[in-house]
Design a protein around this motif. Structure first.
Motif: not given
Length: 253
Positions: A96-105
């Motif tokens: 993957v080119d990005a890892v994102v986390a919504g209200n989870a990191l």
């Protein structure tokens, strides 16, 4: 029930009442990603995944809670959604080119998750955490924070708290900064249309509220209802809840 595992018990309420994410915030988070492949990690019911799809990302979602994953698959059948966690990501190296986390990191064990995230990211890939936060520069929002207590409005739920809580989230001591460059913060307006009832319902999905004993939970929600009913900004009909999407991003070395 732990805080991090509490959301599955309220998956449908979470899907109904939690806000989505500002498109401008998502675009900023992905600005330096080398390609369109994005992992939504700790994806919940798909709130962030929906915005990622809207801005043209090629999304795969990973979520550990079965109830949340079921809700995500129901809401977004076209998104590939897998069981897994930040500490054990079911994807190949550099996929993957990005890892994102919504209200989870903040739920991740970064000593374990940091190397896993770096493993699945392509060189130059981006790690970004996004949070929806209330703008406590507005007087009645600051008053609501005081009335609600920390279970309903936690350490990353207002702009002031979020800035302080995330500023050092990716520092050398957590084993992540050796794999990622310096982190940057930014926030983007994202007001939400609410009524007093729907705002109470939203706050009821906070982790601290979900694990609270029922009598205490009802007393807290009643106190919030009374406050909202007493304020001219929120007492009648719909109003705009002043919110922002805050972003913390860093690039893989």
């Amino acid at each position: 029930m732990s805080l991090s595992s509490s959301f599955g018990s309220a998956a449908s309420a979470y899907a109904r009442h939690r806000p989505d994410y500002a498109q401008a915030a998502v675009r900023w988070a992905l600005e330096f990603a080398p390609g369109p492949r994005v992992l939504d990690l700790g994806a919940g019911t798909g709130k962030l995944a929906a915005t990622l799809v809207a801005v043209g990302a090629d999304v795969v979602a990973v979520e550990p809670d079965p109830a949340m994953l079921t809700e995500l698959r129901r809401a977004m059948p076209a998104v590939r959604a897998l069981p897994g966690s930040a500490e054990a990501i079911p994807l190949p190296d550099a996929s993957v080119d990005a890892v994102v986390a919504g209200n989870a990191l903040h739920w991740f064990d970064m000593a374990v998750a940091g190397p896993e995230i770096a493993r699945v990211l392509a060189p130059g890939g981006v790690l970004a955490g996004l949070w929806n936060i209330m703008d406590d520069r507005i007087g009645w929002v600051a008053d609501l924070e005081r009335v609600s207590g920390s279970a309903a409005i936690g350490p990353r739920d207002t702009l002031t708290r979020w800035r302080a809580a995330t500023a050092g989230m990716l520092i050398p001591s957590d084993g992540v900064a050796v794999r990622f460059g310096s982190a940057e913060q930014a926030d983007f307006p994202h007001g939400q249309c609410r009524t007093a009832d729907s705002l109470v319902a939203t706050l009821a999905t906070r982790a601290g509220m979900l694990v609270m004993p029922e009598p205490e939970r009802e007393a807290t929600l009643g106190r919030i209802r009374d406050f909202l009913g007493s304020r001219p900004e929120t007492a009648e009909g719909e109003f705009t809840l002043p919110m922002l999407t805050g972003v913390l991003r860093a690039r893989r070395r």
